[in-house]
Design an enzyme around this catalytic site. Structure first.
Site, short mmCIF file in Angstrom:
data_model
loop_
_atom_site.label_atom_id
_atom_site.label_comp_id
_atom_site.label_asym_id
_atom_site.label_seq_id
_atom_site.Cartn_x
_atom_site.Cartn_y
_atom_site.Cartn_z
N GLU A 219 0.83 -1.21 0.00
CA GLU A 219 0.00 0.00 0.00
C GLU A 219 0.86 1.26 0.00
O GLU A 219 1.83 1.37 0.74
CB GLU A 219 -0.89 0.01 1.24
CG GLU A 219 -1.82 1.22 1.32
CD GLU A 219 -2.66 1.26 2.57
OE1 GLU A 219 -3.59 2.07 2.63
OE2 GLU A 219 -2.38 0.47 3.51
N GLU B 50 -11.91 3.07 2.95
CA GLU B 50 -11.16 3.12 4.20
C GLU B 50 -11.32 4.55 4.73
O GLU B 50 -10.41 5.38 4.63
CB GLU B 50 -9.70 2.74 3.98
CG GLU B 50 -8.99 2.43 5.29
CD GLU B 50 -7.55 2.01 5.10
OE1 GLU B 50 -7.13 1.04 5.74
OE2 GLU B 50 -6.85 2.66 4.31
#
Length: 260
Positions: A142, A240
Site C-alpha cells: 500500500e 477506508e
C-alpha cells in the site's frame, strides 16, 4: 448503471461503539465485503461466525522492507498472518514499507531511502511473493501519504510502491492503490490508476480533506469510477474512511459514487 466493482469497507472505521463482529455482519447484510486492520485485536471465532467476506487485512505484525533484521521479522509475521488470512478467507494481505505504530506513525522512520534500501526492499518483497505462492495467498503493498498521516514511512508514494511491485511482477504481490493517500501526496488520480492498472489488487478510497466518505471533500469519485470502468477495472474498491455522520448513509454515498 449497476454495481460493477466489488465494494468493501473498513470495519474499524465505522460504528466504532459496536463490537467488530457486529460491524462485519452489518456490512455483509448491506452487501459490502469487509476490510480489517490488525487481526490480534479481534476474536477470530466471532469474525468467522459473522458471515462476512473479508476483502483485505493487515498482512504482517512487525518488520520492515529496508534491512535484513526487519525483513526477517516481516516475513515471519507475514507467514503467521497468512494462516489467519486463510482461516478467515481474506482475499488480500496488506503490507507497508515499515510497521506502523500509534497514530499511524512509522515504528522506525526513514528520512532518506538509500539505494541499498531499495534493493533490500525488492529482495524482501521477492521473498514475500515466493512465500505467498507456497501458502496460496496474495499480498498487496500500500502507498501512504507522507505530508499528513504517515511522515517517515519509506516507499510511501504510489510511484514507489508501483516501482517495487512492477519490478517483481508476481501475481501473488499486487498494489493496494490508496487514492486518499495519493490525492494528498501526488494527485492526478485517473492517470495514476491507468499507470498502475496492470498491478492493482485493490483500490481504496476516502475523500480529501478529512478522510471521510465520498462526497465530503474535493475528489470527483464518480468521475474516477467511470474512468476505472473505461480502463476495464472491475475489481475491489474499499472505503477506508470515517463516516461524517450516520455510517449507513456514508456507505450508501460510497455505493452511489461507485455505481456506474
Amino acid at each position: 448503471m449497476g454495481q460493477l466493482f466489488q465494494l468493501a469497507a473498513c470495519a474499524e472505521m465505522l460504528w466504532r461503539d459496536k463490537p467488530i463482529e457486529w460491524r462485519a455482519a452489518r456490512l455483509h447484510e448491506m452487501g459490502f465485503e469487509v476490510g480489517l486492520w490488525n487481526w490480534p485485536d479481534h476474536d477470530l471465532t466471532k469474525l468467522e461466525k459473522s458471515g462476512a467476506t473479508f476483502s483485505i487485512m493487515n498482512g504482517y505484525l512487525r518488520g520492515r522492507l529496508t534491512d535484513e533484521e526487519g525483513a526477517a521479522e516481516l516475513l515471519e509475521t507475514a507467514r503467521e498472518t497468512a494462516q489467519v488470512g486463510k482461516r478467515l478467507g481474506v482475499a488480500r494481505l496488506n503490507l507497508h514499507g515499515t510497521g506502523l505504530g500509534e497514530g499511524g506513525l512509522p515504528v522506525m522512520p526513514v528520512e532518506v531511502v538509500t539505494g541499498a534500501m531499495w534493493l533490500k526492499a525488492r529482495d524482501t518483497l521477492h521473498r514475500v511473493a515466493e512465500m505467498a505462492e507456497k501458502e496460496d495467498v496474495t499480498f498487496t503493498l500500500e502507498n501512504l501519504n507522507l505530508p499528513v498521516d504517515h511522515p517517515g514511512v519509506p516507499f510511501g508514494r504510489a510511484e514507489d510502491t508501483l516501482a517495487l511491485v512492477s519490478s517483481i511482477d508476481h501475481p501473488r504481490l499486487r498494489l493496494n492503490l490508496d487514492l486518499y493517500h495519493a490525492q494528498i501526496g501526488e494527485g492526478n488520480l485517473i492517470e495514476l490508476c491507468r499507470t498502475c492498472l496492470p498491478w492493482i489488487g485493490e483500490v481504496q478510497v476516502a475523500d480529501v480533506p478529512g478522510r471521510m466518505e465520498p462526497g465530503t471533500g474535493e475528489v470527483n469519485w464518480h468521475g474516477i469510477a467511470k474512468a476505472l470502468k473505461a480502463m476495464g477495472y472491475s475489481g475491489p474498491v474499499g472505503m477506508e474512511a470515517f463516516a461524517s455522520g450516520d455510517p449507513e448513509a456514508a456507505l450508501e454515498a460510497f455505493r452511489n459514487a461507485f455505481t456506474v
